[in-house]
Scaffold this motif. Structure first.
Motif, PDB file in Angstrom:
ATOM      1  N   LEU A 295      21.815 -38.734  -6.370  1.00  0.00           N
ATOM      2  CA  LEU A 295      22.162 -37.552  -7.152  1.00  0.00           C
ATOM      3  C   LEU A 295      22.641 -37.935  -8.550  1.00  0.00           C
ATOM      4  O   LEU A 295      22.347 -37.252  -9.535  1.00  0.00           O
ATOM      5  CB  LEU A 295      23.241 -36.742  -6.423  1.00  0.00           C
ATOM      6  CG  LEU A 295      22.817 -36.078  -5.108  1.00  0.00           C
ATOM      7  CD1 LEU A 295      24.010 -35.397  -4.455  1.00  0.00           C
ATOM      8  CD2 LEU A 295      21.700 -35.081  -5.345  1.00  0.00           C
ATOM      9  N   GLU A 296      23.381 -39.021  -8.633  1.00  0.00           N
ATOM     10  CA  GLU A 296      23.849 -39.493  -9.934  1.00  0.00           C
ATOM     11  C   GLU A 296      22.677 -39.871 -10.828  1.00  0.00           C
ATOM     12  O   GLU A 296      22.635 -39.524 -12.017  1.00  0.00           O
ATOM     13  CB  GLU A 296      24.777 -40.688  -9.742  1.00  0.00           C
ATOM     14  CG  GLU A 296      25.380 -41.219 -11.027  1.00  0.00           C
ATOM     15  CD  GLU A 296      26.356 -42.344 -10.771  1.00  0.00           C
ATOM     16  OE1 GLU A 296      25.943 -43.516 -10.899  1.00  0.00           O
ATOM     17  OE2 GLU A 296      27.521 -42.058 -10.442  1.00  0.00           O
ATOM     18  N   LEU A 297      21.700 -40.564 -10.262  1.00  0.00           N
ATOM     19  CA  LEU A 297      20.528 -40.967 -11.039  1.00  0.00           C
ATOM     20  C   LEU A 297      19.725 -39.751 -11.497  1.00  0.00           C
ATOM     21  O   LEU A 297      19.242 -39.700 -12.633  1.00  0.00           O
ATOM     22  CB  LEU A 297      19.645 -41.897 -10.200  1.00  0.00           C
ATOM     23  CG  LEU A 297      18.382 -42.425 -10.898  1.00  0.00           C
ATOM     24  CD1 LEU A 297      18.752 -43.221 -12.138  1.00  0.00           C
ATOM     25  CD2 LEU A 297      17.560 -43.273  -9.937  1.00  0.00           C
ATOM     26  N   LEU A 298      19.593 -38.745 -10.609  1.00  0.00           N
ATOM     27  CA  LEU A 298      18.866 -37.530 -10.972  1.00  0.00           C
ATOM     28  C   LEU A 298      19.532 -36.821 -12.150  1.00  0.00           C
ATOM     29  O   LEU A 298      18.857 -36.295 -13.045  1.00  0.00           O
ATOM     30  CB  LEU A 298      18.781 -36.580  -9.778  1.00  0.00           C
ATOM     31  CG  LEU A 298      17.903 -37.023  -8.606  1.00  0.00           C
ATOM     32  CD1 LEU A 298      18.013 -36.040  -7.460  1.00  0.00           C
ATOM     33  CD2 LEU A 298      16.442 -37.166  -9.043  1.00  0.00           C
ATOM     34  N   ALA A 299      20.882 -36.809 -12.148  1.00  0.00           N
ATOM     35  CA  ALA A 299      21.608 -36.163 -13.248  1.00  0.00           C
ATOM     36  C   ALA A 299      21.478 -36.967 -14.535  1.00  0.00           C
ATOM     37  O   ALA A 299      21.194 -36.421 -15.604  1.00  0.00           O
ATOM     38  CB  ALA A 299      23.082 -35.989 -12.879  1.00  0.00           C
ATOM     39  N   TYR A 300      21.690 -38.278 -14.453  1.00  0.00           N
ATOM     40  CA  TYR A 300      21.637 -39.129 -15.639  1.00  0.00           C
ATOM     41  C   TYR A 300      20.246 -39.155 -16.262  1.00  0.00           C
ATOM     42  O   TYR A 300      20.104 -39.217 -17.487  1.00  0.00           O
ATOM     43  CB  TYR A 300      22.058 -40.551 -15.279  1.00  0.00           C
ATOM     44  CG  TYR A 300      23.538 -40.734 -15.097  1.00  0.00           C
ATOM     45  CD1 TYR A 300      24.433 -39.689 -15.324  1.00  0.00           C
ATOM     46  CD2 TYR A 300      24.065 -41.951 -14.695  1.00  0.00           C
ATOM     47  CE1 TYR A 300      25.784 -39.854 -15.164  1.00  0.00           C
ATOM     48  CE2 TYR A 300      25.436 -42.140 -14.532  1.00  0.00           C
ATOM     49  CZ  TYR A 300      26.290 -41.088 -14.766  1.00  0.00           C
ATOM     50  OH  TYR A 300      27.631 -41.255 -14.597  1.00  0.00           O
ATOM     51  N   ALA A 301      19.218 -39.131 -15.424  1.00  0.00           N
ATOM     52  CA  ALA A 301      17.846 -39.192 -15.935  1.00  0.00           C
ATOM     53  C   ALA A 301      17.348 -37.834 -16.426  1.00  0.00           C
ATOM     54  O   ALA A 301      16.208 -37.714 -16.863  1.00  0.00           O
ATOM     55  CB  ALA A 301      16.919 -39.721 -14.843  1.00  0.00           C
ATOM     56  N   ASN A 302      18.208 -36.804 -16.342  1.00  0.00           N
ATOM     57  CA  ASN A 302      17.846 -35.439 -16.754  1.00  0.00           C
ATOM     58  C   ASN A 302      16.698 -34.863 -15.923  1.00  0.00           C
ATOM     59  O   ASN A 302      16.015 -33.923 -16.352  1.00  0.00           O
ATOM     60  CB  ASN A 302      17.473 -35.396 -18.245  1.00  0.00           C
ATOM     61  CG  ASN A 302      18.642 -35.737 -19.136  1.00  0.00           C
ATOM     62  OD1 ASN A 302      19.788 -35.501 -18.776  1.00  0.00           O
ATOM     63  ND2 ASN A 302      18.365 -36.322 -20.284  1.00  0.00           N
ATOM     64  N   PHE A 303      16.511 -35.433 -14.733  1.00  0.00           N
ATOM     65  CA  PHE A 303      15.459 -34.928 -13.861  1.00  0.00           C
ATOM     66  C   PHE A 303      15.891 -33.615 -13.211  1.00  0.00           C
ATOM     67  O   PHE A 303      15.087 -32.688 -13.071  1.00  0.00           O
ATOM     68  CB  PHE A 303      15.124 -35.965 -12.786  1.00  0.00           C
ATOM     69  CG  PHE A 303      14.018 -35.547 -11.870  1.00  0.00           C
ATOM     70  CD1 PHE A 303      12.685 -35.626 -12.264  1.00  0.00           C
ATOM     71  CD2 PHE A 303      14.296 -35.040 -10.602  1.00  0.00           C
ATOM     72  CE1 PHE A 303      11.663 -35.220 -11.420  1.00  0.00           C
ATOM     73  CE2 PHE A 303      13.285 -34.637  -9.757  1.00  0.00           C
ATOM     74  CZ  PHE A 303      11.963 -34.727 -10.164  1.00  0.00           C
ATOM     75  N   SER A 304      17.162 -33.527 -12.830  1.00  0.00           N
ATOM     76  CA  SER A 304      17.656 -32.312 -12.178  1.00  0.00           C
ATOM     77  C   SER A 304      17.510 -31.096 -13.082  1.00  0.00           C
ATOM     78  O   SER A 304      17.066 -30.025 -12.655  1.00  0.00           O
ATOM     79  CB  SER A 304      19.125 -32.479 -11.773  1.00  0.00           C
ATOM     80  OG  SER A 304      19.288 -33.499 -10.833  1.00  0.00           O
ATOM     81  N   VAL A 305      17.889 -31.259 -14.357  1.00  0.00           N
ATOM     82  CA  VAL A 305      17.830 -30.131 -15.277  1.00  0.00           C
ATOM     83  C   VAL A 305      16.386 -29.731 -15.557  1.00  0.00           C
ATOM     84  O   VAL A 305      16.055 -28.541 -15.663  1.00  0.00           O
ATOM     85  CB  VAL A 305      18.600 -30.459 -16.582  1.00  0.00           C
ATOM     86  CG1 VAL A 305      17.916 -31.552 -17.377  1.00  0.00           C
ATOM     87  CG2 VAL A 305      18.777 -29.232 -17.443  1.00  0.00           C
ATOM     88  N   VAL A 336      12.814 -28.461 -21.803  1.00  0.00           N
ATOM     89  CA  VAL A 336      14.222 -28.618 -21.432  1.00  0.00           C
ATOM     90  C   VAL A 336      14.588 -30.097 -21.356  1.00  0.00           C
ATOM     91  O   VAL A 336      15.653 -30.516 -21.837  1.00  0.00           O
ATOM     92  CB  VAL A 336      14.503 -27.907 -20.098  1.00  0.00           C
ATOM     93  CG1 VAL A 336      15.876 -28.299 -19.561  1.00  0.00           C
ATOM     94  CG2 VAL A 336      14.427 -26.398 -20.286  1.00  0.00           C
ATOM     95  N   TYR A 337      13.727 -30.921 -20.769  1.00  0.00           N
ATOM     96  CA  TYR A 337      14.007 -32.356 -20.682  1.00  0.00           C
ATOM     97  C   TYR A 337      14.153 -32.963 -22.076  1.00  0.00           C
ATOM     98  O   TYR A 337      15.103 -33.710 -22.355  1.00  0.00           O
ATOM     99  CB  TYR A 337      12.880 -33.068 -19.930  1.00  0.00           C
ATOM    100  CG  TYR A 337      12.980 -34.575 -19.983  1.00  0.00           C
ATOM    101  CD1 TYR A 337      13.810 -35.256 -19.102  1.00  0.00           C
ATOM    102  CD2 TYR A 337      12.271 -35.306 -20.938  1.00  0.00           C
ATOM    103  CE1 TYR A 337      13.917 -36.642 -19.165  1.00  0.00           C
ATOM    104  CE2 TYR A 337      12.385 -36.690 -21.011  1.00  0.00           C
ATOM    105  CZ  TYR A 337      13.207 -37.353 -20.124  1.00  0.00           C
ATOM    106  OH  TYR A 337      13.327 -38.707 -20.193  1.00  0.00           O
TER     107      TYR A 337
END
Length: 580
Positions: A295-305, A336-337
């Protein structure tokens, strides 16, 4: 290692107010105006260094304050010092903690009636020096019960008060003996509620953990008291300013550690300590895969957004009933990314404070983010062009506005009194511009050609997306407020305060719920609007329950917030597939 974090750790109200006064002075600073603090504003070196970087320097010699705008530190100053500052032509901005000011008033009131004042505290502490200034020369400072024996027995009118950050148990012990010696004496327990709550929580935590880590300045009285309280519980205690002072080999022998912090300690320092402790694995190596790391990686990589934006496109399609396309979702995700990544670099000062690990991640992968963001912009523009000139022109405008958000712009002389202006400097700009941009790129841009024929459904879908992203943005602003305040970021929560922003968000929740209920009834949306109501309820839950957790700036919590949009979009995909 399991880490328990005290709910009361971090800035107290007095410290927050002092920072607000100082940051307000910076914001309203006139050309040529010289601002300083008389003594350290608070007892935290890291925060003071950040204020110094913004031009607010600490002055310890009173003569150095002449003809300057002077911020009075949270600990307060003696009245004689205040008078001297006025004589030197200083303009005073009073950041004295309100609880400390109440002790000033109590001592002053009794001193005028001839009372002697006994202060339980540290004689060389700034707050106590300020308190002594109100005793009219009839004050004494003690910090041990034995020192009461040295005081004159013939005193009749005598007042007992405490330094606001004093150890509660020490004060109670001294109070008991004080009343025995001076039966007619008056006692005012002036230890502030915040100090009492912190010390009580530390005592409770000591029975649940094997060791305590107290984070805060080595010159901070209330932080020293917390460490003292923990040691009195006969538990290994480590008082540190940063995680760099912790020895992982020594701490590896513990499996459960508690963390608390002084009233001047910002959340990002506490969070760094917690992460450091959590990274210690006493018996086995850290697993390669974990839900938290993912989850941390998804947030940092801006994949979640980006995924949230892509799937909200499906939700908008389900709401409006208009035809959709995977290209719409990809276009929204790319835009958005790219804008998210770009503005993180342009606004990295706040990121450094709110999440230093993320700032380090972006710096390490800087070239990757720059290249993928450029590619994403090109792809978004290409997809828009494939749908016609009008969507392409609209996307160009959105890209320009997003790219220029944090870039200094040259403004004609005389306008706003300055030649440099940034869109992000507009109060609450981020809070509202982000959801507006999302609504445009997700709903309006793909359907500009059909805007006249489907005006009602498109405006309705845009409105719902705007409200959902507004809640998401406000939640993120709430959890990043400390760093935003320090760097002067003009979000809604910085402008209105946390309590009012929470109330505002509640109102948006209500407005969104009402909109979802009425949309199908008014013929503006499909019945999918009602299926979104559980997602709204989940959003509400995260604000009122999830956002109360300690150190909620954790990227895992951010991912959960983004998953509310992802979940809504996933519902939209299922609805669209079922509708066929």
């Amino acid at each position: 290692m399991k880490v328990l974090v005290a709910k009361t750790a971090g800035f107290c109200k007095g410290v927050r107010d002092a920072l607000e006064v100082t940051l307000g002075a910076i914001k309203n600073q006139q050309d040529g105006e010289n601002i300083c603090t008389f003594g350290p504003l608070i007892h935290n070196r890291q925060v003071l260094a950040m204020l110094e970087a913004k031009g607010i320097r600490e002055v310890n010699e009173i003569e150095g304050c002449a003809d300057r705008k002077v911020v009075i530190r949270a600990h307060g100053i003696p009245p004689e010092t205040r008078q001297t500052l006025h004589r030197l032509g200083a303009t005073l901005l009073d950041a004295t903690c309100k609880r400390v000011a109440k002790v000033h008033a109590a001592i002053k009131r009794h001193a005028r009636r001839g009372y002697y004042t006994v202060i339980v505290g540290d004689a060389d502490h700034a707050e106590v020096i300020g308190l002594m200034g109100y005793t009219e020369g009839r004050g004494v400072v003690i910090n041990r019960v034995e020192q009461l024996n040295e005081l004159p027995a013939e005193w009749e009118n005598v007042l007992l008060v405490a330094q606001t950050t004093q150890n509660e148990e020490v004060f109670q012990e001294i109070q008991e003996e004080f009343l025995k010696k001076y039966p007619k004496g008056k006692v005012k327990n002036t230890i502030c509620d915040s100090t009492h709550e912190r010390q009580t929580e530390v005592r409770e935590m000591c029975s649940l953990v094997e060791a305590m880590v107290i984070v805060g300045g080595f010159h901070s009285g209330n932080t020293l008291r917390l460490a003292q309280v923990a040691r009195e519980c006969e538990i290994p205690t480590y008082h540190v300013e940063t995680e760099a002072e912790l020895n992982p080999q020594e701490l590896a022998k513990y499996s459960r550690v508690g963390v608390s912090a002084g009233a001047s300690t910002p959340n990002w320092l506490i969070r760094n300590v917690v992460r450091f402790l959590e990274s210690i694995r006493p018996e086995q190596p850290e697993p390669r895969f974990s839900v938290k790391k993912t989850l941390e990686l998804l947030a940092y990589a801006n994949f979640s957004v980006a995924l949230g934006a892509a799937l909200l496109s499906a939700a908008a399609q389900a709401l409006s009933g208009l035809p959709g396309s995977w290209t719409y979702s990809l276009m929204a995700a790319c835009y958005v990314y790219a804008m998210h990544s770009l503005n993180i670099f342009l606004d990295r000062n706040a990121i450094q404070l709110n999440d230093p690990r993320r700032a380090e991640f972006y710096e390490r992968w800087r070239l990757t983010f720059m290249s993928t963001s450029t590619l994403a912009v090109v792809l978004a523009l290409g997809l828009a062009l494939a749908h016609g000139f009008l969507p392409f022109a609209a996307m160009v405008v959105l890209v320009l506005l997003g790219s220029l958000y944090a870039v200094p712009l040259i403004i004609p002389a005389g306008w706003r009194g300055s030649s440099v202006f940034k869109i992000k400097d507009i109060p609450t700009s981020k809070t509202f511009f982000v959801p507006i941009a999302w609504a445009c790129v997700i709903v309006l841009v793909p359907h500009l050609w059909g805007l006249r024929e489907s005006f009602g459904p498109l405006v309705y879908a845009s409105w719902v997306v705007f409200l959902m992203v507004l809640i998401r943005t406000t939640l993120l602003d709430l959890i990043a407020v400390q760093g935003d305040r320090i760097v002067g970021k003009e979000t809604l929560v910085v402008l209105m305060g946390e309590v009012r922003t929470s109330r505002f968000t509640n109102a948006v929740f209500g407005l969104l719920s009402l909109s979802l209920l009425l949309g199908p009834v008014l013929g503006l949306a499909s019945w999918f609007a009602w299926a979104l109501i559980p997602a709204v309820a989940a959003y509400w839950w995260y604000l009122h329950v999830g956002s109360k957790r300690r150190l909620k700036e954790d990227p895992v919590f951010e991912s959960y917030i983004e998953f509310m949009l992802i979940g809504s979009g996933a519902l939209g995909m299922v609805w669209n597939l079922a509708a066929g």
